[in-house]
Design a protein around this motif. Structure first.
Motif, PDB file in Angstrom:
ATOM      1  N   ASP A   1      60.494  39.231  62.122  1.00 29.40           N
ATOM      2  CA  ASP A   1      60.686  39.458  63.690  1.00 29.40           C
ATOM      3  C   ASP A   1      60.145  39.017  64.541  1.00 29.40           C
ATOM      4  O   ASP A   1      58.741  38.241  64.590  1.00 29.40           O
ATOM      5  CB  ASP A   1      59.836  40.956  63.819  1.00 29.40           C
ATOM      6  CG  ASP A   1      60.000  42.451  62.864  1.00 29.40           C
ATOM      7  OD1 ASP A   1      61.612  42.402  63.245  1.00 29.40           O
ATOM      8  OD2 ASP A   1      59.823  43.449  62.266  1.00 29.40           O
ATOM      9  N   MET A   2      60.715  39.072  65.846  1.00 26.52           N
ATOM     10  CA  MET A   2      60.056  37.879  67.216  1.00 26.52           C
ATOM     11  C   MET A   2      59.583  38.534  67.670  1.00 26.52           C
ATOM     12  O   MET A   2      59.537  40.216  67.994  1.00 26.52           O
ATOM     13  CB  MET A   2      61.435  37.951  68.145  1.00 26.52           C
ATOM     14  CG  MET A   2      62.706  36.870  67.156  1.00 26.52           C
ATOM     15  SD  MET A   2      61.806  35.341  66.282  1.00 26.52           S
ATOM     16  CE  MET A   2      62.484  34.635  67.139  1.00 26.52           C
ATOM     17  N   VAL A   3      58.124  38.168  68.240  1.00 24.73           N
ATOM     18  CA  VAL A   3      57.020  38.731  68.816  1.00 24.73           C
ATOM     19  C   VAL A   3      56.597  37.795  70.049  1.00 24.73           C
ATOM     20  O   VAL A   3      57.311  36.815  70.049  1.00 24.73           O
ATOM     21  CB  VAL A   3      55.637  38.447  68.713  1.00 24.73           C
ATOM     22  CG1 VAL A   3      55.320  39.650  67.618  1.00 24.73           C
ATOM     23  CG2 VAL A   3      54.916  36.647  68.097  1.00 24.73           C
ATOM     24  N   PRO A   4      56.713  37.717  71.960  1.00 24.05           N
ATOM     25  CA  PRO A   4      57.094  37.343  72.647  1.00 24.05           C
ATOM     26  C   PRO A   4      55.039  37.379  72.514  1.00 24.05           C
ATOM     27  O   PRO A   4      54.501  37.025  72.248  1.00 24.05           O
ATOM     28  CB  PRO A   4      56.760  38.291  73.914  1.00 24.05           C
ATOM     29  CG  PRO A   4      56.628  40.080  72.816  1.00 24.05           C
ATOM     30  CD  PRO A   4      56.771  39.529  72.147  1.00 24.05           C
ATOM     31  N   VAL A   5      56.204  35.133  73.354  1.00 25.60           N
ATOM     32  CA  VAL A   5      54.131  34.370  73.557  1.00 25.60           C
ATOM     33  C   VAL A   5      54.149  33.882  75.364  1.00 25.60           C
ATOM     34  O   VAL A   5      55.572  33.337  75.188  1.00 25.60           O
ATOM     35  CB  VAL A   5      54.325  32.840  72.689  1.00 25.60           C
ATOM     36  CG1 VAL A   5      53.463  32.319  73.210  1.00 25.60           C
ATOM     37  CG2 VAL A   5      54.239  33.870  71.026  1.00 25.60           C
TER      38      VAL A   5
END
Length: 84
Positions: free
Chosen positions: A3-7
């Motif tokens: 899953d992609m997470v924002p940074v």
């Protein structure tokens, strides 16, 4: 895939422009470019930490080369090259 997470990261204007130019040259978005760069850096750091730990583990096992042994090996290499 994970899953992609924002940074969120703040960049100075010059670096931001360099990122934009590099991403455009590669035909990808700035976001994709930064994500790839962060992943590559994380991979490099992880590899370096594993390399260091392997050295620590070897030293803990007593698997080391003394300075004197290294000097002898080095002098032998120089002599072999000079005699070639």
């Amino acid at each position: 895939m994970n899953d992609m997470v924002p940074v969120i990261a703040r960049l100075d204007a010059v670096t931001s422009a360099r990122v934009a130019a590099a991403a455009e040259a590669r035909g990808i978005s700035d976001e994709q470019y930064v994500a790839e760069a962060v992943k590559r850096m994380a991979d490099l750091d992880e590899g370096y930490r594993l390399f260091i730990q392997a050295g620590i583990d070897a030293a803990d096992r007593g698997d080391v080369v003394t300075q004197a042994e290294m000097e002898v090996w080095f002098e032998q290499r120089i002599a072999a090259r000079n005699n070639a």
